[in-house]
Design a protein around this motif. Structure first.
Motif, PDB file in Angstrom:
ATOM      1  N   GLY A 189      -6.102  -2.081  -6.556  1.00  0.00           N
ATOM      2  CA  GLY A 189      -7.262  -1.940  -5.656  1.00  0.00           C
ATOM      3  C   GLY A 189      -7.823  -3.252  -5.160  1.00  0.00           C
ATOM      4  N   ASP A 239      -5.342  -7.929  -2.071  1.00  0.00           N
ATOM      5  CA  ASP A 239      -5.330  -8.246  -0.641  1.00  0.00           C
ATOM      6  C   ASP A 239      -5.245  -9.765  -0.489  1.00  0.00           C
ATOM      7  OD1 ASP A 239      -7.820  -8.752  -1.627  1.00  0.00           O
ATOM      8  OD2 ASP A 239      -8.920  -8.034   0.114  1.00  0.00           O
ATOM      9  N   SER A 280      -2.981  -5.848   2.476  1.00  0.00           N
ATOM     10  CA  SER A 280      -3.922  -5.172   1.587  1.00  0.00           C
ATOM     11  C   SER A 280      -3.306  -3.864   1.113  1.00  0.00           C
ATOM     12  CB  SER A 280      -5.251  -4.912   2.311  1.00  0.00           C
ATOM     13  OG  SER A 280      -6.143  -4.234   1.460  1.00  0.00           O
ATOM     14  N   TYR A 281      -3.770  -3.395  -0.037  1.00  0.00           N
ATOM     15  CA  TYR A 281      -3.182  -2.163  -0.592  1.00  0.00           C
ATOM     16  C   TYR A 281      -3.418  -0.964   0.310  1.00  0.00           C
ATOM     17  CZ  TYR A 281      -7.486   0.197  -1.955  1.00  0.00           C
ATOM     18  OH  TYR A 281      -8.686   0.872  -1.929  1.00  0.00           O
ATOM     19  N   ASP A 282      -4.551  -0.955   1.040  1.00  0.00           N
ATOM     20  CA  ASP A 282      -4.850   0.214   1.874  1.00  0.00           C
ATOM     21  C   ASP A 282      -4.078   0.209   3.193  1.00  0.00           C
ATOM     22  OD1 ASP A 282      -6.220  -1.908   2.915  1.00  0.00           O
ATOM     23  OD2 ASP A 282      -8.193  -0.955   2.894  1.00  0.00           O
ATOM     24  N   GLN A 291      -2.317   3.477  -1.794  1.00  0.00           N
ATOM     25  CA  GLN A 291      -3.555   4.248  -1.885  1.00  0.00           C
ATOM     26  C   GLN A 291      -3.396   5.398  -2.882  1.00  0.00           C
ATOM     27  OE1 GLN A 291      -4.459   5.462   2.126  1.00  0.00           O
ATOM     28  NE2 GLN A 291      -5.345   3.487   2.681  1.00  0.00           N
TER      29      GLN A 291
END
Length: 199
Positions: A61, A64, A79-81, A87
């Motif tokens: 989480g 990034d 970034s992870y998202d 996610q």
């Protein structure tokens, strides 16, 4: 002349009155201690799994990284998202960690009442479900991490870990932590099955 007979009253021992031999009582106590030891080890393993699953979710989480060079119109950031797989990993590991926290009272009940099969059976079923979710999230994230490190020339997917070193280090650590959680779950399931077999 009548012959008189004397009757001697022998009091029954407490073990005979209850219909149990002392040997069986000692054996039952020994089995209870054995199961209590398994339950205590189960509780300690659950605490360890909480730590590793929370570490996996937190590492992913917070993964990034922005590259120092950027133009007026483009900023290079990872970034992870950006990836639905990551996610899903964060959500799944958070659910697994939440389940492990909620399972602690049942593990305590198994310590207090080592002969009770109900809590142990419930934990066995729910641990199997959590293991499935954990394995799915870890395996999916591991595939993306592999592509990030090595790329795929046939599909023109470039390896990004040469540029985004910190990002790749965090997501790789998250995958490793999730796999440690998987190993702990497997051990928990084997322990529960072994304790139920002894009932």
């Amino acid at each position: 002349m009548k012959s008189e007979s004397t009757a001697i009253d022998m009091p029954e021992s407490s073990s005979a009155a209850k219909g149990k031999s002392p040997l069986m009582a000692v054996s039952r106590a020994a089995k209870g201690g054995y199961r209590r030891g398994i339950a205590i080890f189960d509780f300690v393993l659950r605490l360890g799994a909480i730590v590793t699953s929370l570490a996996a979710a937190a590492a992913m989480g917070t993964s990034d990284e922005t590259l120092p060079f950027f133009t007026q119109f483009f900023q290079f950031q990872a970034s992870y998202d950006d990836l639905p797989t990551f996610q899903f990993f964060v959500i799944a590991m958070a659910i697994v960690a939440g389940y492990l926290v909620l399972s602690l009272p049942f593990s305590i009940v198994a310590i207090v009442r080592p002969h009770a099969a109900g809590p142990r059976l419930l934990l066995l079923v729910l641990d199997t479900v959590a293991l499935t979710l954990n394995t799915a999230a870890g395996a999916a994230a591991a595939a993306i991490v592999y592509l990030a490190h090595n790329g795929n020339s046939k599909t023109n997917w470039l390896a990004i870990c040469n540029q985004y070193g910190d990002f790749c280090q965090k997501v790789s650590g998250a995958v490793v932590a999730s796999m440690i959680t998987v190993a702990i779950f497997v051990f928990l399931i084997v322990l529960s099955a072994f304790a139920l077999r002894r009932h």
